[in-house]
Design an enzyme around this catalytic site. Structure first.
Site, PDB file in Angstrom:
ATOM      1  CD  GLU A   1      -2.724  -1.362   2.470  1.00  0.00           C
ATOM      2  OE1 GLU A   1      -2.838  -0.400   3.241  1.00  0.00           O
ATOM      3  OE2 GLU A   1      -3.225  -2.472   2.705  1.00  0.00           O
TER       4      GLU A   1
ATOM      5  CD  GLU B   1      -4.537  -7.712   2.212  1.00  0.00           C
ATOM      6  OE1 GLU B   1      -5.316  -6.904   2.733  1.00  0.00           O
ATOM      7  OE2 GLU B   1      -3.307  -7.520   2.161  1.00  0.00           O
TER       8      GLU B   1
END
Ligand code: G3I
Length: 370
Positions: free
Chosen positions: A156, A261
């Site tokens: 991220e 995820e």
């Protein structure tokens, strides 16, 4: 035999044949397409959660530690490592021959503040932070050399518009912090797969930035083997065409695509519908956002099953690029979605319910693949 009896007989027979010839586990259903993984928490890693272990043993061939290899857990203080959780996950995976994913070496979240500070409490210098990062990666990647299949090296690092997130990693080291992290990891273990992982990569601006990132690393002679597209989604979200385009266009850069995820929230999202997975968001719990505290209605079960089917249809259609799909948890009771973006909700984002029972979404996936 009357027509009605023949019809009933045929229905029963066709159901039996379809069930018998079809797969009855996730990993069998998708064995010709991609690995099926699950994130595991500490209780599962320590084999204390029997129900989850049984599901893991039946349905999955890959595993990712949900938190146990993150910096705040594995390296909580200067010079002190705590490998209890990470060693347990490695043992869990090796005992079962599961493909083990390391998550994650560099993230702006769940990294203790000391990492970014000098002895006086001021921001560390570039040299100090690079030395710490190199030491961390050498220690952690080195400890599991040959036992971890691939590492989420950086997690991220991109903003929604494709620019680099203004994290302390970027502010102190500079824009080359991503390059350095990959270089350190590659030098410690030349064999392990190296990944970049992020959410909302279905969005065109972020997709383009991920492609540029892959190209820049390759141009500088650094190995990047895959990009993890986090799948923190909701009913009717994300745009499936954009998701498909991202899988194909990032995959076209010669990297594996992993859907990491994956979970599908059934609850309304405060503010915009564009939920992402920015863990810093934290709204006050309101009843209008916690619609099903006593159980998920059947029509929502069906809608959830249908959305999972639509997502996996994309993954199968793009299976030339997709090497793994990882669910971010095993049963609804353990999902982080029960506490994000507001604590104390009851969400139903995964394939197994709070009593470890397969949901209609699980059956839908197992039946669709064969
Ligand atoms: O382990 C401590 C426990 O000792 C303490 O009593 C408790 C008190 O709150 O906290 C526990 O730590 C929690 C940890 O999960 C383990 O349960 C942290 O507070 C909590 O913040 C942490 O949440 C994790 C979150 O990342 C943190 O940002 C979630 O489990 C995890 O699913 C989530 O995963 C991230 C991925 O790593 C990266 N992509 C986004 C995804 C969702 O945020």
């Amino acid at each position: 035999m009357r027509r009605k009896e023949i019809n009933v007989g045929l229905c029963v027979a066709s159901l039996f044949i379809s069930l018998y010839c079809g797969a009855d586990t996730l990993r069998e259903a998708f064995e010709d397409s991609f690995l099926i993984g699950a994130a595991v928490n500490r209780a599962i890693a320590m084999e204390e959660d029997e129900g989850s272990i049984q599901i893991l043993d039946t349905h999955f061939n890959s595993v990712t530690p949900e938190n146990d290899m993150k910096w705040e857990v594995i390296h909580p203080e200067p010079g002190r490592y705590d490998f209890e959780g990470s060693d347990a996950v490695v043992k869990l995976a090796e005992k079962r021959g599961l493909s083990l994913i390391g998550h994650t070496l560099l993230w702006h979240e769940q990294t203790p503040d000391w990492v970014f500070r000098n002895k006086e409490g001021n921001l560390a210098t570039r040299a100090e932070l690079l030395e710490r990062l190199e030491n961390h990666i050498e220690t952690v990647v080195g400890r599991y050399r040959g036992r971890v299949y691939g590492w989420d090296v950086v997690n991220e690092a991109l903003n929604e518009d494709g620019t680099l997130r203004d994290s302390l990693w970027k502010r102190i080291i500079g824009d080359d912090f991503i390059l350095k992290a990959f270089q350190f990891a590659q030098s410690v273990d030349p064999e392990v797969a190296l990944y970049y992982n992020d959410y909302n990569l279905w969005k065109p601006a972020k997709r383009r930035a991920a492609i540029e990132l892959v190209r820049a690393l390759k141009k500088q002679g650094v190995r990047i083997d895959g990009v993890g597209i986090q799948g923190h989604y909701g009913l009717g979200y994300p745009d499936l065409g954009e998701l498909s385009a991202s899988i194909a266009s990032i995959g076209a850069e010669g990297v594996d695509i992993m859907v990491t995820e994956l979970d599908v929230s059934v609850l309304p999202f405060p503010g915009s519908s564009d939920m992402g997975a920015d863990v810093s968001m934290n709204y006050e719990l309101k009843r209008e956002y916690d619609l099903y505290p006593d159980g998920l209605p059947v029509d929502l079960q069906r809608e959830l099953a249908s959305h999972y089917r639509s997502l996996f249809e994309i993954f199968l259609m793009r299976s030339e690029f997709v090497s793994r799909v990882t669910l971010w948890g095993i049963s609804d009771k353990d999902s982080w979605r029960n506490n994000w973006p507001m604590k104390g909700r009851t969400d139903y984002p995964l394939l197994f319910d709070r009593e470890y029972q397969p949901k209609s979404a699980l059956h839908e996936l197992v039946l669709m693949a064969k």
